[in-house]
Write a protein that holds these residues in place. Structure first.
Motif, PDB file in Angstrom:
ATOM      1  N   VAL A 130       0.851  -1.189   0.000  1.00  0.00           N
ATOM      2  CA  VAL A 130       0.000   0.000   0.000  1.00  0.00           C
ATOM      3  C   VAL A 130       0.892   1.246   0.000  1.00  0.00           C
ATOM      4  O   VAL A 130       2.048   1.186   0.430  1.00  0.00           O
ATOM      5  CB  VAL A 130      -0.959   0.037   1.219  1.00  0.00           C
ATOM      6  N   PRO A 131       0.372   2.379  -0.475  1.00  0.00           N
ATOM      7  CA  PRO A 131       1.176   3.602  -0.456  1.00  0.00           C
ATOM      8  C   PRO A 131       1.286   4.202   0.936  1.00  0.00           C
ATOM      9  O   PRO A 131       0.525   3.859   1.844  1.00  0.00           O
ATOM     10  CB  PRO A 131       0.405   4.539  -1.388  1.00  0.00           C
ATOM     11  N   ILE A 132       2.238   5.116   1.063  1.00  0.00           N
ATOM     12  CA  ILE A 132       2.415   5.887   2.288  1.00  0.00           C
ATOM     13  C   ILE A 132       1.871   7.281   2.012  1.00  0.00           C
ATOM     14  O   ILE A 132       2.304   7.947   1.077  1.00  0.00           O
ATOM     15  CB  ILE A 132       3.903   5.956   2.689  1.00  0.00           C
ATOM     16  N   MET A 133       0.888   7.699   2.804  1.00  0.00           N
ATOM     17  CA  MET A 133       0.321   9.041   2.694  1.00  0.00           C
ATOM     18  C   MET A 133       1.125   9.945   3.629  1.00  0.00           C
ATOM     19  O   MET A 133       1.311   9.612   4.792  1.00  0.00           O
ATOM     20  CB  MET A 133      -1.168   9.026   3.085  1.00  0.00           C
ATOM     21  N   ILE A 134       1.591  11.058   3.115  1.00  0.00           N
ATOM     22  CA  ILE A 134       2.478  11.932   3.877  1.00  0.00           C
ATOM     23  C   ILE A 134       1.677  13.090   4.470  1.00  0.00           C
ATOM     24  O   ILE A 134       1.358  14.064   3.797  1.00  0.00           O
ATOM     25  CB  ILE A 134       3.630  12.429   2.979  1.00  0.00           C
ATOM     26  N   ALA A 135       1.345  12.957   5.764  1.00  0.00           N
ATOM     27  CA  ALA A 135       0.534  13.949   6.481  1.00  0.00           C
ATOM     28  C   ALA A 135       1.433  14.791   7.373  1.00  0.00           C
ATOM     29  O   ALA A 135       2.456  14.321   7.866  1.00  0.00           O
ATOM     30  CB  ALA A 135      -0.527  13.248   7.327  1.00  0.00           C
ATOM     31  N   TYR A 136       1.046  16.043   7.562  1.00  0.00           N
ATOM     32  CA  TYR A 136       1.881  16.949   8.358  1.00  0.00           C
ATOM     33  C   TYR A 136       1.047  17.910   9.192  1.00  0.00           C
ATOM     34  O   TYR A 136      -0.132  18.149   8.908  1.00  0.00           O
ATOM     35  CB  TYR A 136       2.810  17.759   7.443  1.00  0.00           C
ATOM     36  N   PHE A 137       1.697  18.448  10.237  1.00  0.00           N
ATOM     37  CA  PHE A 137       1.156  19.533  11.062  1.00  0.00           C
ATOM     38  C   PHE A 137       2.198  20.637  11.036  1.00  0.00           C
ATOM     39  O   PHE A 137       3.341  20.399  11.419  1.00  0.00           O
ATOM     40  CB  PHE A 137       0.978  19.118  12.529  1.00  0.00           C
ATOM     41  N   ASP A 138       1.817  21.821  10.602  1.00  0.00           N
ATOM     42  CA  ASP A 138       2.743  22.958  10.610  1.00  0.00           C
ATOM     43  C   ASP A 138       2.197  23.980  11.602  1.00  0.00           C
ATOM     44  O   ASP A 138       1.226  24.680  11.318  1.00  0.00           O
ATOM     45  CB  ASP A 138       2.873  23.567   9.220  1.00  0.00           C
ATOM     46  N   TYR A 139       2.820  24.023  12.773  1.00  0.00           N
ATOM     47  CA  TYR A 139       2.325  24.891  13.841  1.00  0.00           C
ATOM     48  C   TYR A 139       2.608  26.366  13.556  1.00  0.00           C
ATOM     49  O   TYR A 139       1.892  27.226  14.056  1.00  0.00           O
ATOM     50  CB  TYR A 139       2.902  24.460  15.189  1.00  0.00           C
ATOM     51  N   ALA A 140       3.617  26.682  12.760  1.00  0.00           N
ATOM     52  CA  ALA A 140       3.905  28.082  12.429  1.00  0.00           C
ATOM     53  C   ALA A 140       2.797  28.654  11.549  1.00  0.00           C
ATOM     54  O   ALA A 140       2.368  29.802  11.722  1.00  0.00           O
ATOM     55  CB  ALA A 140       5.253  28.204  11.725  1.00  0.00           C
ATOM     56  N   LYS A 141       2.313  27.850  10.619  1.00  0.00           N
ATOM     57  CA  LYS A 141       1.241  28.276   9.707  1.00  0.00           C
ATOM     58  C   LYS A 141      -0.138  27.914  10.251  1.00  0.00           C
ATOM     59  O   LYS A 141      -1.148  28.331   9.679  1.00  0.00           O
ATOM     60  CB  LYS A 141       1.399  27.599   8.346  1.00  0.00           C
ATOM     61  N   LYS A 142      -0.163  27.088  11.300  1.00  0.00           N
ATOM     62  CA  LYS A 142      -1.406  26.504  11.824  1.00  0.00           C
ATOM     63  C   LYS A 142      -2.155  25.823  10.674  1.00  0.00           C
ATOM     64  O   LYS A 142      -3.317  26.089  10.400  1.00  0.00           O
ATOM     65  CB  LYS A 142      -2.274  27.555  12.525  1.00  0.00           C
TER      66      LYS A 142
END
Length: 181
Positions: A130-142
């Motif tokens: 299965v693929p890897i989904m690349i999720a992120y949290f950027d707290y500087a940009k919220k």
């Protein structure tokens, strides 16, 4: 209803939805950076606001009444550490049994500073095909979002380095605990 409430809560907290990618029925979601307990809440709200449901790993020891009901509702998948099979094999078995399964994993494995990422997320995706989904949290940009899908090539070192590059310009809640490539 859950979708609308999640969107409203994200907006009230000042978060916006960043880029998205196609929704696939099966994937491992690489979630980074992971330096705060808030990451789980923001991630759950984001994914629910998109109308998606991600699962996550949790020790089987936590699956007793009434907590089992709560963790199941949230998407928790119990991992039996006493089993003689690896967590990778246990998760591949779950992928093989379900038509839809999206499993969120934080490759840092801790909220503390981690120089190296754990490779389990990669091996689960590779073995389950299965693929890897690349999720992120950027707290500087919220901002929280999904940067794309990555398909494992079999070269774990090279692939993980490539995946980490996606997070180069992302600011963690506690930046001192997130090791940039």
């Amino acid at each position: 209803m859950k979708k609308a409430i999640s969107k409203a809560l994200l907006r009230m907290a000042g978060w916006k939805v960043g880029p998205m990618c196609e929704d696939v029925p099966k994937c491992v979601i690489c979630v980074a950076p992971h330096t705060s307990n808030w990451d789980f809440i923001v991630g759950k709200l984001l994914y629910t606001a998109l109308g998606r449901n991600a699962s996550f790993l949790i020790k089987k020891d936590w699956f007793f009444f009434p907590f089992n009901l709560f963790f199941s509702w949230l998407g928790g998948v119990p991992v039996d550490r006493q089993k003689h099979t690896s967590v990778t094999d246990q998760m591949v078995e779950v992928f093989n049994k379900r038509k839809i399964f999206q499993l969120a994993i934080t490759p840092e494995g801790t909220r503390k500073r981690a120089e190296e990422w754990k490779k389990g997320f990669y091996y689960i995706a590779q073995k389950a095909q299965v693929p890897i989904m690349i999720a992120y949290f950027d707290y500087a940009k919220k901002e929280a979002g999904i940067k794309g899908l990555f398909y494992p090539t079999g070269d774990a070192e090279k692939d993980i380095h490539t995946i980490r590059e996606y997070y180069r310009d992302v600011t963690a809640c506690h930046p001192e605990n997130f090791v940039q490539v």
